[in-house]
Design an enzyme around this catalytic site. Structure first.
Site, PDB file in Angstrom:
ATOM      1  N   LYS A 211       0.841  -1.200   0.000  1.00  0.00           N
ATOM      2  CA  LYS A 211       0.000   0.000   0.000  1.00  0.00           C
ATOM      3  C   LYS A 211       0.880   1.254   0.000  1.00  0.00           C
ATOM      4  O   LYS A 211       0.680   2.165  -0.781  1.00  0.00           O
ATOM      5  CB  LYS A 211      -0.916  -0.030   1.232  1.00  0.00           C
ATOM      6  CG  LYS A 211      -1.857   1.131   1.327  1.00  0.00           C
ATOM      7  CD  LYS A 211      -2.841   0.948   2.478  1.00  0.00           C
ATOM      8  CE  LYS A 211      -3.626   2.230   2.699  1.00  0.00           C
ATOM      9  NZ  LYS A 211      -4.606   2.123   3.780  1.00  0.00           N
ATOM     10  N   GLU A 217      10.431  -4.661   4.684  1.00  0.00           N
ATOM     11  CA  GLU A 217      10.535  -6.047   4.233  1.00  0.00           C
ATOM     12  C   GLU A 217      10.269  -6.152   2.737  1.00  0.00           C
ATOM     13  O   GLU A 217      11.000  -6.801   1.987  1.00  0.00           O
ATOM     14  CB  GLU A 217       9.512  -6.933   4.975  1.00  0.00           C
ATOM     15  CG  GLU A 217       9.770  -7.100   6.462  1.00  0.00           C
ATOM     16  CD  GLU A 217       9.059  -6.059   7.309  1.00  0.00           C
ATOM     17  OE1 GLU A 217       8.832  -4.931   6.821  1.00  0.00           O
ATOM     18  OE2 GLU A 217       8.737  -6.366   8.464  1.00  0.00           O
ATOM     19  N   ARG A 276      -5.310  -4.650   5.937  1.00  0.00           N
ATOM     20  CA  ARG A 276      -5.884  -5.960   6.302  1.00  0.00           C
ATOM     21  C   ARG A 276      -7.282  -6.150   5.739  1.00  0.00           C
ATOM     22  O   ARG A 276      -7.900  -7.189   5.979  1.00  0.00           O
ATOM     23  CB  ARG A 276      -5.862  -6.131   7.819  1.00  0.00           C
ATOM     24  CG  ARG A 276      -6.496  -4.993   8.604  1.00  0.00           C
ATOM     25  CD  ARG A 276      -6.134  -5.077  10.090  1.00  0.00           C
ATOM     26  NE  ARG A 276      -6.606  -3.925  10.851  1.00  0.00           N
ATOM     27  CZ  ARG A 276      -5.943  -2.784  11.003  1.00  0.00           C
ATOM     28  NH1 ARG A 276      -4.777  -2.619  10.395  1.00  0.00           N
ATOM     29  NH2 ARG A 276      -6.433  -1.806  11.719  1.00  0.00           N
ATOM     30  N   GLU A 361      -4.850  -6.834  14.649  1.00  0.00           N
ATOM     31  CA  GLU A 361      -4.349  -5.506  14.287  1.00  0.00           C
ATOM     32  C   GLU A 361      -5.489  -4.493  14.343  1.00  0.00           C
ATOM     33  O   GLU A 361      -5.271  -3.297  14.513  1.00  0.00           O
ATOM     34  CB  GLU A 361      -3.703  -5.532  12.888  1.00  0.00           C
ATOM     35  CG  GLU A 361      -2.705  -4.405  12.664  1.00  0.00           C
ATOM     36  CD  GLU A 361      -1.933  -4.511  11.359  1.00  0.00           C
ATOM     37  OE1 GLU A 361      -2.538  -4.316  10.282  1.00  0.00           O
ATOM     38  OE2 GLU A 361      -0.720  -4.783  11.397  1.00  0.00           O
ATOM     39  N   HIS A 392      -4.928 -33.784  17.634  1.00  0.00           N
ATOM     40  CA  HIS A 392      -3.814 -34.596  18.137  1.00  0.00           C
ATOM     41  C   HIS A 392      -2.710 -33.717  18.696  1.00  0.00           C
ATOM     42  O   HIS A 392      -1.566 -34.169  18.841  1.00  0.00           O
ATOM     43  CB  HIS A 392      -3.301 -35.500  17.007  1.00  0.00           C
ATOM     44  CG  HIS A 392      -4.392 -36.397  16.484  1.00  0.00           C
ATOM     45  ND1 HIS A 392      -4.702 -37.601  17.071  1.00  0.00           N
ATOM     46  CD2 HIS A 392      -5.297 -36.204  15.486  1.00  0.00           C
ATOM     47  CE1 HIS A 392      -5.736 -38.137  16.431  1.00  0.00           C
ATOM     48  NE2 HIS A 392      -6.109 -37.300  15.468  1.00  0.00           N
ATOM     49  N   LYS A 512       9.107  -0.746  14.316  1.00  0.00           N
ATOM     50  CA  LYS A 512       9.677  -0.368  13.010  1.00  0.00           C
ATOM     51  C   LYS A 512      10.749   0.702  13.202  1.00  0.00           C
ATOM     52  O   LYS A 512      11.828   0.639  12.609  1.00  0.00           O
ATOM     53  CB  LYS A 512       8.585   0.216  12.104  1.00  0.00           C
ATOM     54  CG  LYS A 512       7.602  -0.787  11.538  1.00  0.00           C
ATOM     55  CD  LYS A 512       6.676  -0.093  10.543  1.00  0.00           C
ATOM     56  CE  LYS A 512       5.515  -0.962  10.126  1.00  0.00           C
ATOM     57  NZ  LYS A 512       4.568  -0.321   9.232  1.00  0.00           N
TER      58      LYS A 512
END
Ligand code: F6P
Length: 550
Positions: A211, A217, A276, A361, A392, A512
C-alpha cells in the site's frame, strides 16, 4: 478528532445488565439448556450467503441474546455500519474513510468520498486487473526474452500478503494448473532465496504489493528480486526486463516510479482501503491470476452478500453481529482471552493466520477512539489450524484445560477432492468435537464405564465449552468471500462496541522505528555507540562479534 470523550461502554446500563445476567449464567450448563429447550438446535441458527451458522452450543438464552442486542443498539452499531459503508471518515486517527465494502459494490452503486463516486474507480481497476490476469494466464504476456510467464511471485507482507496467500491456497482447485503462484513476505533472506531457488527468470513475474511502497521487508525483497532477475537476464536487459517482469500494486504511484516500475504496470487502490481489508482490491492480483477474473468476481459476490446481510438483517438473525456479540459475551463477562478458529478443510490452512491480522491488528487496542483508557478487555488472541490435525495436538487443553476458549468450527458438506471415505471421516470428527466440547462426559458416566478412584476425575469432561459451527456447501470462491466478510464485520461489531478505532495500527510503529535505528548499528564497520538498555546493548555486541564486526 472529537475532544468530547464518549462514555466507556462499561458505564452503560446495558453492560451492567449483561454483567448481572452473566452471574446467573455462570453455573448454567449447556446440558441443561438443551434439555429444557428441544428446539434450541433449530432456533439458534442463521443462514447467510449459503453458510449455515449454528450458535446453539453457546452458554446463552433468549434473554442473553436480547441483552447483547440491546448493547449493540445502545452503541448504535447500525448507524456506525451505515457511516462506514457510505464513506464517513471513521478512521479518525488517520483522517480516512473505511470503504472496503465499496471494493465489492455493484457497478451501479454511488459511494462518495469527498464528493467523488469511487465505485467506477473500483471497477476500472478490476477491469485492468482482469485484462492483465488474462494476458498472463493465456501466455500472451511475455517476458523480456519472449517466453510466457509460468511463475508469479507476490512480494508483500501483512495485508499485502496474508489475504492473497491464504486465498490462493484455499482456492487451489480453481487455479490454472499451468501457473505457479508463490508468496514472499519475510525480510529473512531465506524466504526469497528458497522461493526463487528453482525458478527461471525468463518465465517469472514479480508482483510487488505494498500500500505504502515503503515497507522495509517488501522493498528489501523487491530490490533482491530485481537483482536476482538482472543477474540472470543480463544487466543489458535493464529497464525492459523490469518492465516485463515486475508489476506493482500500490496507492503510492511516486514510490512505484522511484523503484523503477513503470506506473503503466501499476494497479492502484486507495487510502480508504486498510491493508488488512485489501485482499479484494488490486492486492488480490496474484489471486486473480491464479483463479481467473470470473472466479475472483464470484468471490466478490460472496463478500457482497454478507455486506448486504450485515447492513440490513435484524441483529438476532445477523451472523457477523451475533459472532461479534458472542465474543463480547465470553471476553468481557466470562474472562475468555482467546478465540480459536478451526476449519475442517485443509485448504483453509492459513485462514487463522489471515484472521490474526484482521482481528488483532484491528482490535488489539487499549484506548477508545477518543484516547480514553478502557477498563475492559478488547480484542482476543486469535489462533487455530485445520482439524483434524489440532485434535492430536492442543485439543486436550480445549476439552480439559482450565481456560475457556470459544471456538468456531468451519466445515463443508462437499470436499474439494472426493477421496475414498476421507470426507465423511473428516466431518464425523467435525460434528463429534462440538458435541464433546458442549456436553462432555460426567463423572457418573465415567464411573458407569468401570473407572475407579482418581481415574474418574482424569476421564471426566466438564463440557460447557462454547462453539459456533459454520457449515457451507463447498469451499468455493463465493463461499470464501462470504466467510472473510463474516469475520470482517464480526471485528467491526466488536470494535464499535468497545469504542475503538479498528482501522489504525499505531502499535506496529515503535518496533519499526527501533529496527531502523538498530540496523546501522549491526552493520557499521566501526563499533557503534550503543545507547539502548543494557540487555539490548549486550545482545547487539554479541551479534556483531559473532558476525566478525568490531
Ligand atoms: O506493519 C503493519 C502494516 O502496516 C499492515 O497494516 C500492513 O498490512 C502491512 O504493514 C504492509 O503494509 P504495506 O502494504 O504498506 O506494505
Amino acid at each position: 478528532m472529537t475532544t468530547d470523550a464518549a462514555p466507556l461502554v462499561s458505564s452503560r446500563p446495558e453492560w451492567a445488565a449483561l454483567a448481572a445476567h452473566s452471574t446467573s449464567m455462570r453455573e448454567v450448563h449447556l446440558r441443561d439448556l438443551f434439555a429444557t429447550d428441544p428446539t434450541r438446535g433449530e432456533r439458534y441458527t442463521v443462514e447467510v450467503a449459503g453458510l449455515h451458522l449454528d450458535y446453539a452450543k453457546h452458554r446463552i438464552t433468549d434473554e442473553t441474546l436480547d441483552l447483547l442486542v440491546a448493547l449493540a443498539e445502545a452503541v448504535d452499531l447500525r448507524g456506525a455500519t451505515q457511516r462506514m459503508m457510505t464513506g464517513a471518515r471513521i478512521n479518525v486517527t488517520e483522517g480516512r474513510a473505511v470503504l472496503h465494502t465499496a471494493l465489492r459494490a455493484p457497478a451501479d452503486r454511488d459511494i462518495e468520498v469527498d464528493g467523488r463516486n469511487v465505485v467506477p474507480d473500483v471497477h476500472a481497476v478490476l477491469d485492468a486487473m482482469a485484462g492483465f490476469a488474462e494476458q498472463v494466464r493465456s501466455g500472451s504476456w511475455k517476458g523480456v526474452t519472449g517466453k510466457a510467464i509460468t511463475t508469479v511471485v507476490n512480494i508483500g507482507i501483512g495485508g499485502s500478503d496474508l489475504g492473497p496467500a491464504m486465498a490462493t491456497f484455499a482456492l487451489a482447485p480453481y487455479a490454472a494448473e499451468s501457473l505457479d503462484v508463490r508468496f514472499v513476505s519475510n525480510v529473512d533472506g531465506d524466504d526469497i532465496a528458497h522461493k526463487t531457488a528453482d525458478l527461471d527468470a525468463e518465465t517469472t513475474l514479480f508482483i510487488v504489493a505494498s500500500k505504502t511502497f515503503t515497507t522495509q521487508e517488501t522493498m528489501t525483497n523487491a530490490a533482491s528480486a530485481r537483482a536476482w532477475l538482472l543477474e540472470r537476464l543480463g544487466a543489458d536487459a535493464g529497464a525492459d526486463a523490469v518492465a516485463r517482469h515486475f508489476v506493482a500494486v500500490s496507492t503510492a504511484a511516486d514510490e512505484v516510479a522511484a523503484f523503477g516500475i513503470d506506473t503503466a504496470n501499476m494497479f492502484g487502490f486507495w487510502d480508504w482501503v486498510g491493508g488488512r481489508y485489501s485482499m479484494d482490491s488490486a492486492v488480490g492480483l496474484s489471486l486473480m491470476i491464479a483463479i481467473g477474473p470470473d472466479a475472483f468476481r464470484d468471490m466478490l459476490s460472496g463478500f457482497r452478500a454478507v455486506d448486504e446481510h450485515f447492513a440490513s438483517a435484524p441483529y438476532r438473525e445477523n451472523a457477523p453481529a451475533l459472532m461479534g456479540l458472542l465474543g463480547i459475551w465470553y471476553g468481557n463477562f466470562f474472562g475468555a482471552q482467546s478465540h480459536v478458529v478451526l476449519p475442517y478443510a485443509q485448504y483453509l490452512d492459513s485462514f487463522a493466520d489471515y484472521l490474526q491480522q484482521l482481528d488483532m491488528e484491528s482490535n488489539g487496542k487499549s484506548v477508545t477512539i477518543d484516547g480514553t483508557r478502557v477498563d475492559y478487555e478488547t480484542g482476543p488472541v486469535v489462533w487455530g489450524t485445520p482439524g483434524t490435525n489440532g485434535q492430536h495436538a492442543y485439543y486436550q487443553l480445549l476439552h480439559q484445560g482450565t481456560k475457556l476458549i470459544p471456538a468456531d468450527f468451519i466445515g463443508f458438506v462437499h470436499p474439494g477432492a472426493e477421496v475414498g471415505v476421507h470426507h465423511d471421516l473428516l466431518m464425523a470428527n467435525f460434528f463429534a468435537q462440538t458435541e464433546a466440547l458442549a456436553f462432555g462426559k460426567s463423572a457418573a458416566e465415567v464411573e458407569a464405564e468401570g473407572a475407579t478412584g482418581a481415574l474418574i476425575a482424569h476421564k471426566t469432561f466438564e463440557g460447557n465449552r462454547p462453539t459456533t459451527t459454520i457449515l457451507g456447501e463447498k469451499l468455493t470462491p463465493f463461499t470464501l468471500g462470504a466467510l472473510i466478510a463474516l469475520y470482517e464485520h464480526k471485528v467491526f461489531t466488536q470494535g464499535i462496541i468497545w469504542g475503538l478505532n479498528s482501522f489504525d495500527q499505531w502499535g506496529v510503529q515503535l518496533g519499526k522505528v527501533l529496527a531502523n535505528r538498530i540496523a546501522p548499528e549491526l552493520t557499521s564497520d566501526a563499533a557503534p555507540d550503543l545507547a539502548h538498555d543494557s540487555s539490548t546493548n549486550a545482545l547487539i555486541r554479541r551479534y556483531r562479534t559473532a558476525r566478525g564486526r568490531a
